[in-house]
Motif scaffolding. Structure first.
Motif, mmCIF file in Angstrom:
data_model
loop_
_atom_site.group_PDB
_atom_site.id
_atom_site.type_symbol
_atom_site.label_atom_id
_atom_site.label_comp_id
_atom_site.label_asym_id
_atom_site.label_seq_id
_atom_site.Cartn_x
_atom_site.Cartn_y
_atom_site.Cartn_z
ATOM 1 N N LEU A 121 0.827 -1.210 -0.084
ATOM 2 C CA LEU A 121 -0.026 -0.072 0.067
ATOM 3 C C LEU A 121 0.756 1.336 -0.176
ATOM 4 O O LEU A 121 0.587 2.122 -0.775
ATOM 5 C CB LEU A 121 -0.761 0.029 1.188
ATOM 6 C CG LEU A 121 -2.183 -0.658 1.085
ATOM 7 C CD1 LEU A 121 -3.071 -0.410 2.511
ATOM 8 C CD2 LEU A 121 -3.105 -0.044 0.169
ATOM 9 N N LEU A 163 -4.567 5.265 0.466
ATOM 10 C CA LEU A 163 -3.646 4.869 -0.378
ATOM 11 C C LEU A 163 -4.017 3.844 -1.482
ATOM 12 O O LEU A 163 -3.204 3.910 -2.470
ATOM 13 C CB LEU A 163 -2.652 4.218 0.480
ATOM 14 C CG LEU A 163 -1.673 5.229 1.448
ATOM 15 C CD1 LEU A 163 -0.614 4.558 1.917
ATOM 16 C CD2 LEU A 163 -1.311 6.191 0.661
ATOM 17 N N ALA A 197 -13.431 5.656 -3.296
ATOM 18 C CA ALA A 197 -13.831 6.426 -4.297
ATOM 19 C C ALA A 197 -15.435 6.821 -3.704
ATOM 20 O O ALA A 197 -15.770 7.972 -4.168
ATOM 21 C CB ALA A 197 -13.903 5.874 -5.332
ATOM 22 N N ALA A 224 -7.660 -4.951 -3.444
ATOM 23 C CA ALA A 224 -7.215 -3.547 -3.971
ATOM 24 C C ALA A 224 -8.562 -2.976 -4.498
ATOM 25 O O ALA A 224 -8.854 -1.826 -4.177
ATOM 26 C CB ALA A 224 -5.909 -3.729 -4.859
ATOM 27 N N GLN A 225 -9.154 -3.732 -5.366
ATOM 28 C CA GLN A 225 -10.500 -3.140 -5.612
ATOM 29 C C GLN A 225 -11.723 -2.902 -4.894
ATOM 30 O O GLN A 225 -12.177 -1.888 -4.871
ATOM 31 C CB GLN A 225 -11.046 -4.314 -6.733
ATOM 32 C CG GLN A 225 -12.143 -3.632 -7.568
ATOM 33 C CD GLN A 225 -13.069 -4.678 -8.136
ATOM 34 O OE1 GLN A 225 -13.414 -5.559 -7.750
ATOM 35 N NE2 GLN A 225 -13.405 -4.524 -9.597
ATOM 36 N N GLU A 237 -10.337 0.269 -3.253
ATOM 37 C CA GLU A 237 -10.351 1.542 -4.130
ATOM 38 C C GLU A 237 -11.965 1.993 -4.184
ATOM 39 O O GLU A 237 -12.276 3.255 -4.201
ATOM 40 C CB GLU A 237 -10.018 1.172 -5.729
ATOM 41 C CG GLU A 237 -8.458 0.954 -5.599
ATOM 42 C CD GLU A 237 -8.052 0.457 -6.775
ATOM 43 O OE1 GLU A 237 -8.728 0.287 -7.935
ATOM 44 O OE2 GLU A 237 -7.051 -0.175 -6.856
ATOM 45 N N ASN A 238 -12.878 1.182 -4.158
ATOM 46 C CA ASN A 238 -14.139 1.467 -4.451
ATOM 47 C C ASN A 238 -14.857 2.127 -3.043
ATOM 48 O O ASN A 238 -15.616 3.051 -3.111
ATOM 49 C CB ASN A 238 -15.107 0.125 -4.672
ATOM 50 C CG ASN A 238 -14.884 -0.450 -6.175
ATOM 51 O OD1 ASN A 238 -13.896 0.192 -6.867
ATOM 52 N ND2 ASN A 238 -15.459 -1.364 -6.559
ATOM 53 N N VAL A 258 -5.910 4.646 -3.570
ATOM 54 C CA VAL A 258 -6.245 5.461 -4.841
ATOM 55 C C VAL A 258 -5.270 6.494 -4.850
ATOM 56 O O VAL A 258 -5.009 7.232 -5.959
ATOM 57 C CB VAL A 258 -7.613 5.837 -4.984
ATOM 58 C CG1 VAL A 258 -8.624 4.808 -5.122
ATOM 59 C CG2 VAL A 258 -8.035 6.796 -3.742
ATOM 60 N N LEU A 259 -4.333 6.905 -3.996
ATOM 61 C CA LEU A 259 -3.593 8.220 -3.709
ATOM 62 C C LEU A 259 -2.098 7.756 -4.098
ATOM 63 O O LEU A 259 -1.949 6.283 -3.662
ATOM 64 C CB LEU A 259 -3.624 8.819 -2.525
ATOM 65 C CG LEU A 259 -5.197 9.532 -2.103
ATOM 66 C CD1 LEU A 259 -5.065 10.440 -0.992
ATOM 67 C CD2 LEU A 259 -5.210 10.608 -3.165
ATOM 68 N N LYS A 260 -1.341 8.430 -4.733
ATOM 69 C CA LYS A 260 0.083 8.125 -5.001
ATOM 70 C C LYS A 260 0.664 7.566 -3.558
ATOM 71 O O LYS A 260 0.716 8.299 -2.501
ATOM 72 C CB LYS A 260 0.902 9.122 -5.424
ATOM 73 C CG LYS A 260 2.211 8.815 -5.864
ATOM 74 C CD LYS A 260 2.961 9.929 -6.243
ATOM 75 C CE LYS A 260 2.794 10.127 -7.880
ATOM 76 N NZ LYS A 260 3.870 11.217 -8.138
ATOM 77 N N PRO A 261 1.179 6.504 -3.749
ATOM 78 C CA PRO A 261 1.759 5.740 -2.310
ATOM 79 C C PRO A 261 3.336 6.666 -1.999
ATOM 80 O O PRO A 261 3.819 6.997 -2.774
ATOM 81 C CB PRO A 261 2.088 4.487 -2.745
ATOM 82 C CG PRO A 261 2.242 4.382 -4.239
ATOM 83 C CD PRO A 261 1.322 5.480 -4.764
#
Ligand SMILES: Cc1ncc(COP(=O)(O)O)c(C=O)c1O
Ligand SMILES: Cc1ncc(COP(=O)(O)O)c(C=O)c1O
Lengths: 480, 477, 480, 477
Positions: D120, D261, D374, D366-367, D370-371, D263-266
């Protein structure tokens, strides 16, 4: 070690019970217990440790692949358990007024509707507490139907020889005699034999479709016509409903009555032997006979139908409402899946079974029924290996345990010698199926090279092969 | 895909191995005419979060009023450890223990359960559970009939279909048994031409009327059923009835509350030789109320009736090395072997509830059960005394009762219950319709869960309710 | 197998998360993640099965006797867990207004009072999240106390050589230097050395009583006088509080500050390495310095004290309120026990330890400290056996695992060579203690006759003896 | 005796083996003067039933209002399986895995956790947890100082007591970090003479002001801390700050929300070479709000800083047969070996929460993360848009934010919150006192748990509240 063997006389003070024993003044002495019951005396830690360790001696879906044919051992989503145990549900007294249990009754009403939709029946009762009780209720409705029409001579229930033992047993409990109908080698019912068997004495036919042989009964429309033409009704044993969810509906096939095993198709856990639920659905003409209670909605309020509403009902099957905790779990599962999820169940259960069947053939196993689509399960027969290597299907099963897999169903259906009935379910991954097939292949190899490995299996479990004959001969049924 | 682990790649590989192009092809043996259309009545799938929100809402729509209802389901304290253990995946997600070596956990627990239930009932054997108390009574009746050599040529319900011309078997069923137990028994046994004969109760004591029983002396009855306590919570003279039944060649079927057996005389010791079959509902041993279930039925009997006992039975045996282990035994009684000649059609029973009951009994022990039962007794008597001291309320029966009792009112009970519910009290069960001879009658229960404040709250609420006009609050029909 | 090894690229659709990914419009691309994190892709069944099976690879109180000295591995009543997880508690946002969490705050206020009473201190803060953080808070309070009095030269903390490693480490984190005080062979602190060590530089003394050697410090009153006379304060490391609950109180012994390990004495579970709680108590003169938050009651309303109320506080140790879930469990446990139950804890913990000590001696073991009462724990030294048979305390420990017992603490306290520190706790039965002592005796015999059995142990666990040196040399700290 | 298994007989036998007459004798080494009297403030013991009743009452006294508070603790959906598994006795009642062979379950999970956290964060190594996010930041600061060769002669906090004369180490701490994180860091590090230097934020964007940072260029600072998102929910220009810090010989400590993290740049990819130390609170990964904990802190770093990392670390190794297994490793950093020279005093950490987080991440993948992230973004933006459209409400900052945002009011926020709470809405956190320059400022959050109806309810409630007089509803101080 038994819990009794951890017991010590005089250990006491469970913090779970009232501290003192209130006096039972007023009860005549001859109605009282002269001495305490011989229950174990252990601390909470001893009990927790004992039962935690016992739990670890079980195989289960949560720990092993469990491809027990006809049992649909799919994953039981955990959320179904946690939500069903919410105090708002677990605290409802069954005899509290309907107004006090509207949230629960709403779930039950919707569950009845969803089950009717997915099976193609007109109405459902959730009363039966397992598949067998559902069969009893269904067959009793058939009987009551004929009687209500004054058609009292219909004393015989037709049942294919491949059927589960509960089918004939349920029919007999309802006062019917049973006539067996043979099955062809291709797995379909012998239509000629059926045609010959029906008559004015025919109350109905009980059928599992896909059958216990793991194939879809292709002539179901003809069968329905033959039975109906003879004045009989069609009973659908829903144990295998998982195979066809959303693909085809028993009601459309012509069935008049059906039970569904919610503890199979709708994923309520089997709990090491229940509780289950055998909800029954019926076509319109049988609706008046449904067992009680049934949930209905008056304006905005849900309530149970009673004998007053349904004077023709076959009656009640339990003191209250079947197994509501199980019904709630099935309801939650169905809501999680939705219509699209149900169809996926049938698709992937079928994909998994057909893949394993193809793999089995490729790896040199004989199939119970060859050259047909498997439904959600299929059969391997070990007749040849048994003859050549002097090992049995049971030896195969025990050896599988050593490899970390629960065994498939053995010796059922009885029609196929030395059989393994394999049902992977849709929730298992290819990874697991491949590992299982590799294990089966290895055992086949061992059967030829080191058969004693099979005969002495299991070696890695808490106990080695258990002596069932001794158990039945020298009965030891309780701790003394 | 929720709960389905297949990736696109795996699906492709599997289809190739099978030799079909797409999943749909696997259903090509289903006639086109039978393919289902869309399932309109089934809503779209929800995420776990959505379904949690929905079920929490639904849970809140059920009341949390103080419960004084019993009548076969009782609110008891269940030690937290019981369900923490039962919910372990290894118990929760196992099947019936067909592969004994891989199911020693479940099997040993059933053996321990059989040991505990036979200890509580003082009977010789117990099975591994029935569906519930009511259906267990029905099976007990079937057992008694099968065992009655006067009725049938030989054991086995199998003959049922063929003996329609035999004289019907008969069973004496007191009307002070749970009305629904009587209905369920009728539903289940009447297909086999078994008649259930009512026995009225004594209007003063609520107990079975020995004089009425005596009227049946000499008749061919397969068994007499006794509830202890009976539906009214009243205690029966179990010794006298048992001895009377045996003298008259009838078996005795006891219907008992297993928790109360910790302090009441166990059926195995009733009269000179004890009851023959014992059944009841196991709910008081670790099952939450849960809108009516899952609970479980228990069924015990004397050794002589063992082969008539339906359901699973676990026996202790040895493994290849001589170490002890447990298996399902005597399976030749069961439907999967004996099919139409089985003792019953029962297959799946109530396994997990048996696990709960076993752990519940192990944790509480005899002393814990006794203290609980005695607290129920004390609370109910306290409540009965205070309620019946109110104007317009009287206790119907004048002999010993345990943790339920019947009150009689001058006003309609249905209206009183509605008014109490509005005050957060579930006041009991209206039994006026089932027992018209008792007038406006209410069955009330106070378990160990009801504190002194709870009891005071009921008394105050009833006093308030009785003091006000109740017209039209509830349709009287 | 790692969960990563069950993963397959493209497996998706966890039903626990929103179905779609909403667009993140408005976030500049360079702030976004270029590709998904490399997490495993498994189904819920795969995860449940994997972690259920992993759980079975742990020893735990719920499955084994776990006599780990200094850790107080007693039974954790299950009801503490189920009640602490009630939605009414688990759903509280820590920053919701105090009026919205009165039920929770009431429990905390009562817990503070009960801890003060049982330890003899004036006030408590529940903020520290484990024993070591409690030590940090306590030592920081000592420092702040001296500073507040303008006594800035007190830069040294005295710590007996038998102390736990956290004591010196905590002192150093607060900016103190550490001076070790030697321990006599009888387990008591060397009073002469202590007298010589104290001075104007002495900030305080950290002591565990009963000490980590398992004996009660008999000269505690003299020790307190020496330290106090020199202007220092006394810190009580409460790790061993279980031994004296209700029998004697640190406050009465002269201690000024104390931390209690709720995850030891007050039975909150250790969770395989926490969470814990190191609630700190103080004498009156240190009350102003307690770490925040502390719960107080204004008229009928509970609320948290803040910096506004307590300007002299050493400050905050966590973003919110320590570990409330742990605190709730301790609260429930204390309410279950009550005053009488607490005293019983000390009595039976002590009885069990002294019984095992007597049995150890009888079975031929050398005691770490002879001819003294054990507190709730005691020490066996295997120095002689190690010399004679070339087996170590670690070998003994591993062999015990094979016999189904967790090993005692090894090589701590460091003062005693080849030691096993054994703490049975009060919740274990004589049955278990006897079985454990028999196992120890058998191993002693094996050490002389078949020492390889010890050296090759364990043989019955999921893995054999693990190579720790390799782990440290060829670091493999994540799946790649 | 609750929880104590001893029978009278066993007690007698044990005392005899010890050679004393009664248990009391075992305490005879305690001076009489120190024996405790009675414990008056501790109430009598309760039964499990009584304690359950009490705690259910207490639980009902906490509110169930709709929660729009974030500020470091977030209401997320936790899959039911997570705590069903965590609560298994084998995880719940084990100690720290000192005996590796008997603790492979816990150890492997920590290894998996380390793998997931490094994935992550895109860092090299992770430890096995710290107490919480705030204390993890303090430890990160201590690491940075120990690693700074300019400050200390060599690693090890051990020297702290002896280097009081050295120049104090300094750390750049933006004021838009969580105010309590800054306080906790101060509490924990100030004993070691470490100075935390405030960096103000840009009043338009709420983000760290690069111009202000530039003022510190060339000074000896051990590290700069960056929150992403920061306390206001605003996003920082992490690449620019990271590169600036490295150019100026400072380490970069990232404080991040692990869920975001996904979705944001690690941090490992920030700027040219990435952040050096990454910390934060693991609560969004499976920990319920629970009044503030237990949560857990995570701490990751670059390989070069490994020996400075405090806390437990698990490594994969082999057993005697060459099979893989897991052990605690690099223990020489820890207090039980290194004592006063350890990297930290931490011992017990937050193990069970790590088990929860690992299972949580495994199930969601991860999905799923992310969902979820978001959805938080979408809900917060929807809410912010609708709230700030109300008269008298404005969004304070004008640059991108994630799932928290700051609103400014003309009326006192404290009074508004009280009025909202009365309408069943927990409207956010009043940050006016911590940030006087923002005026009457409210920090608001809407996670994926807030449905469209929830958001509408907030909007309606705020509209109603703003429309009425608010005088005196809440003391303004
Ligand atoms: C084909 C079939 N029919 C009926 C049943 C009986 O269902 P239950 O066990 O729920 O009574 C089963 C289950 O074992 C079955 O497989
Ligand atoms: C004597 C002693 N002191 C201090 C500690 C540290 O406590 P914790 O692990 O809760 O930080 C321990 C626990 O390991 C201990 O045994």
């Amino acid at each position: 070690m038994l819990i009794y063997e951890h017991s010590a006389e005089g250990r006491k003070g469970a913090p779970q019970a009232p501290r003192q024993k209130a006096p039972l003044t007023g009860i005549p002495a001859h109605l009282l217990r002269p001495e305490s019951a011989a229950l174990p005396q252990v601390s909470e830690l001893q009990a927790v440790r004992h039962y935690t360790r016992l739990s670890q001696q079980n195989f289960s879906i949560d720990t092993q692949f469990y491809p027990l044919g006809s049992c649909t051992m799919k994953y039981n989503p955990r959320v179904c358990h946690t939500l069903a145990m919410l105090p708002g549900f677990s605290g409802i007294h069954p005899l509290s007024p309907a107004t006090q249990q509207q949230g629960f009754l709403a779930c039950m009403a919707e569950l009845q509707l969803m089950l009717a939709e997915i099976t193609g029946m007109a109405a459902f009762s959730l009363a039966p507490m397992a598949g067998a009780q559902g069969e009893f209720a269904g067959v009793a409705m058939i009987k009551t139907y004929h009687q209500a029409r004054g058609d009292a001579m219909r004393r015989e229930m037709l049942i294919p020889d491949a059927a589960h033992g509960t089918n004939p047993a349920s029919s007999v409990m309802c006062g019917f005699s049973v006539k067996e109908i043979p099955t062809l080698a291709n797995g379909d019912v012998d239509i000629d034999a059926l045609t010959a068997a029906v008559g004015p004495q025919t109350a109905g036919l009980m059928l599992t479709n896909p059958s216990t042989l793991g194939v879809f009964e292709r002539n179901i429309e003809s069968i329905a016509k033959i039975v109906h033409d003879a004045g009989g009704l069609l009973y659908y044993d829903g144990a295998n409903l998982n195979a066809i969810l959303g693909k085809t509906r028993p009601g459309d096939m012509g069935f008049d009555v059906i039970h569904t095993n919610l503890h199979k198709t709708f994923s309520t856990p089997h709990g090491g032997g229940g509780p289950g639920s055998g909800a029954v659905g019926v076509a319109k003409r049988l609706q008046a006979f449904l067992p009680l209670p049934v949930v209905t909605k008056d304006k905005d309020t849900y309530r149970y139908l009673t004998e007053v509403d349904c004077p023709q009902s076959i009656g009640r099957l339990s003191a209250f409402m079947g197994n509501p905790g199980v019904l709630l779990r099935a309801y939650i599962y169905m809501r999680l899946l939705g219509a699209e999820g149900m169809e996926r169940v049938a698709e992937f259960a079928t994909l998994n079974a057909n893949y394993m069947q193809a793999e089995a053939k490729r790896r040199g196993f004989d199939l119970g029924i060859d050259n047909r689509r498997a439904s959600h399960e299929f059969i391997i027969t070990l007749k040849q290996v048994a003859k050549t290597c002097h090992v049995s299907a049971m030896d195969f099963a025990k050896r599988l345990l050593d490899m970390g897999f629960h065994a498939p169903t053995t010796y059922f259906p009885m029609l196929i010698a030395e059989c393994l009935l394999i049902e992977p379910t849709e929730t298992e991954s290819k990874e697991v199926l491949d590992a299982f097939m590799a294990a089966l292949e290895q055992i086949l190899h061992e059967a030829h090279t080191r058969p004693q490995l099979l005969k002495e299996a299991p070696q890695t479990l808490p106990v080695k092969r258990l002596d069932e004959v001794k158990a039945a001969r020298q009965l030891d049924l309780r701790y003394k | 895909m929720p709960f389905i682990p297949h990736t696109e790649q795996e699906i492709a590989d599997m289809l190739e191995a099978i030799g079909v192009a797409e999943i749909e092809n696997l259903f090509d043996e289903i006639p086109d005419s039978l393919r289902a259309g869309s399932l309109n009545a089934i809503p779209e799938g929800l995420t776990e979060m959505e379904v949690s929100r929905l079920l929490h809402q639904r849970a809140r729509q059920n009341s949390t009023a103080l419960c004084f209802i019993g009548a076969g389901a009782y609110e008891h304290h269940i030690p937290a450890a019981v369900w923490e253990l039962c919910a372990r995946g290894e118990f929760y997600t196992a099947y019936t223990p067909y592969q004994a070596e891989a199911s020693q956990g479940t099997l040993q627990i059933i053996y321990e359960y059989q040991s505990m239930m036979t200890a509580l009932t003082a009977m010789d054997v117990s099975n591994a559970s029935m569906y519930d108390g009511a259906s267990a009574l029905a099976e007990a009746v079937l057992m008694a009939v099968r065992a009655d050599k006067r009725i049938r040529s030989g054991g086995g319900a199998a003959k049922a279909g063929k003996v329609a011309s035999n004289p019907p078997a008969r069973i004496l069923m007191p009307t002070n048994l749970h009305p629904v137990y009587r209905k369920v028994t009728h539903t289940i046994v009447h297909g086999q031409q078994i008649e259930l004969i009512d026995v009225p109760f004594d209007r003063q004591t609520g107990s079975t009327d020995l004089a009425q029983l005596e009227a049946c002396a000499g008749e061919t009855m397969s068994a007499v059923v006794i509830g202890q306590p009976n539906f009214f919570g009243q205690l029966e003279d179990v010794d006298a009835i048992t001895d009377w039944a045996h003298k008259n060649n009838m078996l005795v079927i006891a219907v008992v509350n297993p928790l109360l057996l910790s302090v009441l005389k166990p059926p195995g010791q009733w009269g000179e030789t004890g009851a023959d079959i014992v059944c009841g509902d196991g709910q008081p041993l670790g099952a939450p109320l849960a809108a009516g279930g899952p609970y479980f039925g228990f069924l015990c009997c004397r050794q002589a009736l063992l082969r008539q006992l339906p359901g699973r039975i676990v026996g202790r045996t040895e493994d290849l090395d001589g170490n002890p282990g447990f298996v399902l035994t005597l399976q030749a009684r069961e439907q999967h072997i004996r099919r139409s000649r089985a003792t019953s059609n029962i297959c799946t029973n109530q396994g997990l509830m048996v696990v709960a009951a076993t752990i519940h009994m192990a944790i509480l022990g005899a002393q814990g059960l006794e203290n609980t039962a005695a607290a129920c007794y004390a609370n109910s008597h306290e409540l009965a005394t205070r309620l019946s001291a109110l104007e317009g309320v009287r206790l119907v029966f004048n002999s010993p009762y345990f943790h339920e009792f019947v009150l009689q009112f001058e006003q309609p009970v249905a209206a009183i219950l509605t008014a109490l519910a509005a005050r957060g009290i579930l006041g009991g069960v209206d039994i006026s319709r089932d027992y018209p001879s008792l007038g406006q009658a209410l069955l009330v229960c106070a378990t160990e869960m009801r504190s002194a404040e709870d009891i005071a709250a009921y008394v105050a609420a009833l006093q308030a309710v009785l003091g006000q006009a109740l017209e039209g609050e509830y349709p009287l029909c």
